[in-house]
Design a protein around this motif. Structure first.
Motif, PDB file in Angstrom:
ATOM      1  N   TYR A 274      13.770   1.464   6.614  1.00 38.43           N
ATOM      2  CA  TYR A 274      12.372   1.214   6.948  1.00 38.43           C
ATOM      3  C   TYR A 274      11.744   0.495   5.780  1.00 38.43           C
ATOM      4  O   TYR A 274      11.929   0.875   4.617  1.00 38.43           O
ATOM      5  CB  TYR A 274      11.686   2.563   7.199  1.00 38.43           C
ATOM      6  CG  TYR A 274      10.218   2.515   7.533  1.00 38.43           C
ATOM      7  CD1 TYR A 274       9.292   3.192   6.740  1.00 38.43           C
ATOM      8  CD2 TYR A 274       9.751   1.837   8.646  1.00 38.43           C
ATOM      9  CE1 TYR A 274       7.948   3.183   7.049  1.00 38.43           C
ATOM     10  CE2 TYR A 274       8.402   1.819   8.958  1.00 38.43           C
ATOM     11  CZ  TYR A 274       7.512   2.492   8.159  1.00 38.43           C
ATOM     12  OH  TYR A 274       6.176   2.478   8.477  1.00 38.43           O
TER      13      TYR A 274
ATOM     14  N   ILE B 173       8.130  -1.632   4.321  1.00 41.97           N
ATOM     15  CA  ILE B 173       6.688  -1.826   4.498  1.00 41.97           C
ATOM     16  C   ILE B 173       6.199  -2.874   3.507  1.00 41.97           C
ATOM     17  O   ILE B 173       6.674  -2.920   2.366  1.00 41.97           O
ATOM     18  CB  ILE B 173       5.891  -0.527   4.244  1.00 41.97           C
ATOM     19  CG1 ILE B 173       6.457   0.647   5.039  1.00 41.97           C
ATOM     20  CG2 ILE B 173       4.421  -0.722   4.587  1.00 41.97           C
ATOM     21  CD1 ILE B 173       5.698   1.947   4.777  1.00 41.97           C
TER      22      ILE B 173
ATOM     23  N   TYR C 140       2.709  -3.899   1.558  1.00 39.66           N
ATOM     24  CA  TYR C 140       1.373  -3.444   1.219  1.00 39.66           C
ATOM     25  C   TYR C 140       0.635  -4.548   0.465  1.00 39.66           C
ATOM     26  O   TYR C 140       1.241  -5.324  -0.284  1.00 39.66           O
ATOM     27  CB  TYR C 140       1.418  -2.204   0.322  1.00 39.66           C
ATOM     28  CG  TYR C 140       1.703  -0.907   1.049  1.00 39.66           C
ATOM     29  CD1 TYR C 140       2.996  -0.418   1.134  1.00 39.66           C
ATOM     30  CD2 TYR C 140       0.676  -0.176   1.629  1.00 39.66           C
ATOM     31  CE1 TYR C 140       3.260   0.779   1.792  1.00 39.66           C
ATOM     32  CE2 TYR C 140       0.932   1.024   2.281  1.00 39.66           C
ATOM     33  CZ  TYR C 140       2.221   1.493   2.355  1.00 39.66           C
ATOM     34  OH  TYR C 140       2.474   2.672   3.002  1.00 39.66           O
TER      35      TYR C 140
ATOM     36  N   PHE D 296      -1.833  -0.864   3.869  1.00 38.83           N
ATOM     37  CA  PHE D 296      -0.736  -1.182   4.778  1.00 38.83           C
ATOM     38  C   PHE D 296      -0.980  -2.517   5.478  1.00 38.83           C
ATOM     39  O   PHE D 296      -2.073  -2.784   5.972  1.00 38.83           O
ATOM     40  CB  PHE D 296      -0.612  -0.071   5.816  1.00 38.83           C
ATOM     41  CG  PHE D 296       0.384  -0.338   6.911  1.00 38.83           C
ATOM     42  CD1 PHE D 296      -0.018  -0.927   8.106  1.00 38.83           C
ATOM     43  CD2 PHE D 296       1.709   0.003   6.756  1.00 38.83           C
ATOM     44  CE1 PHE D 296       0.886  -1.167   9.115  1.00 38.83           C
ATOM     45  CE2 PHE D 296       2.626  -0.233   7.762  1.00 38.83           C
ATOM     46  CZ  PHE D 296       2.202  -0.819   8.952  1.00 38.83           C
TER      47      PHE D 296
ATOM     48  N   ARG E 129      11.514  -1.746  10.982  1.00 39.08           N
ATOM     49  CA  ARG E 129      12.647  -0.841  10.894  1.00 39.08           C
ATOM     50  C   ARG E 129      13.929  -1.655  10.842  1.00 39.08           C
ATOM     51  O   ARG E 129      13.976  -2.804  11.264  1.00 39.08           O
ATOM     52  CB  ARG E 129      12.633   0.131  12.070  1.00 39.08           C
ATOM     53  CG  ARG E 129      11.388   0.982  12.053  1.00 39.08           C
ATOM     54  CD  ARG E 129      11.440   2.192  12.959  1.00 39.08           C
ATOM     55  NE  ARG E 129      10.170   2.914  12.891  1.00 39.08           N
ATOM     56  CZ  ARG E 129       9.880   3.814  11.960  1.00 39.08           C
ATOM     57  NH1 ARG E 129      10.766   4.131  11.030  1.00 39.08           N
ATOM     58  NH2 ARG E 129       8.708   4.429  11.951  1.00 39.08           N
TER      59      ARG E 129
ATOM     60  N   PHE F 242       3.155  -5.894  -2.342  1.00 39.50           N
ATOM     61  CA  PHE F 242       4.341  -5.099  -2.650  1.00 39.50           C
ATOM     62  C   PHE F 242       5.177  -4.906  -1.387  1.00 39.50           C
ATOM     63  O   PHE F 242       4.638  -4.604  -0.325  1.00 39.50           O
ATOM     64  CB  PHE F 242       3.951  -3.711  -3.153  1.00 39.50           C
ATOM     65  CG  PHE F 242       3.267  -3.679  -4.482  1.00 39.50           C
ATOM     66  CD1 PHE F 242       1.883  -3.620  -4.563  1.00 39.50           C
ATOM     67  CD2 PHE F 242       4.011  -3.694  -5.653  1.00 39.50           C
ATOM     68  CE1 PHE F 242       1.249  -3.585  -5.795  1.00 39.50           C
ATOM     69  CE2 PHE F 242       3.387  -3.654  -6.891  1.00 39.50           C
ATOM     70  CZ  PHE F 242       2.003  -3.609  -6.960  1.00 39.50           C
TER      71      PHE F 242
ATOM     72  N   LEU G 134       8.904   6.303  -0.592  1.00 41.28           N
ATOM     73  CA  LEU G 134       9.006   4.866  -0.718  1.00 41.28           C
ATOM     74  C   LEU G 134       9.387   4.444  -2.121  1.00 41.28           C
ATOM     75  O   LEU G 134       8.917   5.018  -3.103  1.00 41.28           O
ATOM     76  CB  LEU G 134       7.686   4.207  -0.335  1.00 41.28           C
ATOM     77  CG  LEU G 134       7.221   4.387   1.113  1.00 41.28           C
ATOM     78  CD1 LEU G 134       5.842   3.777   1.301  1.00 41.28           C
ATOM     79  CD2 LEU G 134       8.211   3.769   2.087  1.00 41.28           C
TER      80      LEU G 134
ATOM     81  N   PHE H  47       9.022   1.113  -4.372  1.00 46.02           N
ATOM     82  CA  PHE H  47       8.268  -0.134  -4.393  1.00 46.02           C
ATOM     83  C   PHE H  47       8.909  -1.148  -5.328  1.00 46.02           C
ATOM     84  O   PHE H  47       9.494  -0.797  -6.350  1.00 46.02           O
ATOM     85  CB  PHE H  47       6.840   0.118  -4.892  1.00 46.02           C
ATOM     86  CG  PHE H  47       5.936   0.745  -3.875  1.00 46.02           C
ATOM     87  CD1 PHE H  47       5.993   2.098  -3.607  1.00 46.02           C
ATOM     88  CD2 PHE H  47       5.008  -0.017  -3.185  1.00 46.02           C
ATOM     89  CE1 PHE H  47       5.151   2.689  -2.675  1.00 46.02           C
ATOM     90  CE2 PHE H  47       4.152   0.561  -2.255  1.00 46.02           C
ATOM     91  CZ  PHE H  47       4.230   1.911  -2.001  1.00 46.02           C
TER      92      PHE H  47
END
Lengths: 116, 113
Positions: free
Chosen positions: A32, A34, A36, A46, A51, A89, A104, A106
């Protein structure tokens, strides 16, 4: 060690251009991802997630592409605006032992500057 | 609706002092995370709560750091005998279940003199 990293620490674009921010990850167990956005003095906001069973996901003016073969993630921002100026990020979630929760990792971040 | 809130927004303390940082997650979110962010770096994971229990505290740097979430909502990060190296932005995030996107608060800027 395993980490998420970014190729370019800074990116300057003109208003209206498209922006592409890249990210490399090294952990094949990551399932997963993300993106940001963080403005000065604020917490990360967010933008979009994806995924590992997907290659592409689109949001409003943003698209995330995932290439698992080369462990690469990118964020595309269409028609970049001055309000998009921020640090971006990427973050990954590692599926440890089949239990995937949101711890998470980063990357360092890319500074995006949009000139009017 | 209300987002994640953190208090204080700024905290200045002296080396050796004790500090508490508070996080109010989004109502109904069962998962809560603490991260620490140094200048120019991405956030680094400290601890994760699912409900009242700390499910993963592997990111806490040493035993001077401790966090609680006694009622499964508000969380407090506690730092004993602060050191100058503890100076950073401390971020809190919450998530509905723990496997979805995390919503971050504005952070607490801690400065240890």
């Amino acid at each position: 060690g395993e980490s998420v990293g970014l190729h370019l620490p800074t990116l300057s674009v003109q208003e209206g251009d498209n922006s592409i921010i890249n990210c490399a990850y090294s952990n094949s167990a990551s399932d997963y991802f993300i993106w940001y956005k963080q403005e000065s003095g604020k917490g990360p906001q967010f933008i979009i997630d994806i995924r590992s069973n997907m290659d592409k996901r689109q949001g409003q003016r943003v698209t995330v592409l995932l290439n698992k073969t080369v462990k690469h993630l990118s964020l595309q921002i269409a028609a970049t605006q001055p309000g998009d100026s921020a640090v971006y990020f990427c973050a990954e979630n590692i599926n440890a032992g089949g239990t995937s929760y949101g711890k998470l990792t980063f990357g360092q971040g890319t500074i995006l500057t949009v000139h009017p | 609706g209300a987002g994640v809130s953190q208090t204080p927004s700024n905290k200045v303390t002296e080396k050796g002092k004790y500090v508490e940082l508070r996080c109010d997650p989004i109502s109904g979110h069962t998962a809560l995370y603490w991260y620490r962010q140094s200048l120019g770096q991405g956030p680094e994971f400290l601890i994760y709560f699912q409900g009242t229990g700390a499910a993963d505290d592997s990111g806490l740097p040493n035993d001077r750091f401790f966090a609680v979430r006694p009622e499964g909502s508000v969380s407090t990060l506690k730092i004993q005998r602060t050191e100058r190296g503890d100076s950073a932005m401390y971020l809190c995030a919450s998530s509905p279940t723990g496997i979805h996107e995390q919503f971050f608060g504005p952070g607490t800027r801690l400065t240890v003199l």
